[in-house]
Design a protein around this motif. Sequence first.
Motif, short mmCIF file in Angstrom:
data_model
loop_
_atom_site.label_atom_id
_atom_site.label_comp_id
_atom_site.label_asym_id
_atom_site.label_seq_id
_atom_site.Cartn_x
_atom_site.Cartn_y
_atom_site.Cartn_z
N SER A 124 0.83 -1.21 0.00
CA SER A 124 0.00 0.00 0.00
C SER A 124 0.86 1.25 0.00
O SER A 124 0.57 2.22 -0.72
N GLN A 125 1.94 1.23 0.79
CA GLN A 125 2.84 2.39 0.84
C GLN A 125 3.56 2.56 -0.49
O GLN A 125 3.73 3.69 -0.97
N LEU A 126 3.98 1.46 -1.10
CA LEU A 126 4.61 1.54 -2.42
C LEU A 126 3.66 2.15 -3.43
O LEU A 126 4.05 3.01 -4.22
N ALA A 127 2.42 1.69 -3.41
CA ALA A 127 1.43 2.21 -4.35
C ALA A 127 1.27 3.72 -4.18
O ALA A 127 1.27 4.47 -5.16
N GLU A 128 1.19 4.15 -2.93
CA GLU A 128 1.02 5.58 -2.67
C GLU A 128 2.27 6.38 -3.08
O GLU A 128 2.16 7.38 -3.78
N ASP A 129 3.43 5.91 -2.68
CA ASP A 129 4.67 6.63 -2.96
C ASP A 129 5.00 6.69 -4.45
O ASP A 129 5.59 7.66 -4.93
N LEU A 130 4.64 5.64 -5.18
CA LEU A 130 4.96 5.57 -6.61
C LEU A 130 3.79 5.96 -7.50
O LEU A 130 3.88 5.87 -8.72
#
Length: 73
Positions: free
Chosen positions: A30-36
């Motif tokens: 989820s954090q990867l999705a948000e950050d990228l």
Amino acid sequence: MPIEERLEKTQKEIESEIKVAMLEKDTTQSQLAEDLNLSKNVVSEAVKGYNTPRAKKARKKIRRWLGMENNHE
């Protein structure tokens, strides 16, 4: 080994490598999705080693973000 088994093995290796790097960076999909700026679905496909164009593109971004760019793709 039949091609399907080799493909499955490769997908699992990709998933394992990315998940280990995520643990080391203490991050989630989820954090990867948000950050990228990617959808959670695309991140999931990339992590699982899917061979679609969008998963490959996302995987390159993920690997770069995780500091894996020097590792093989």
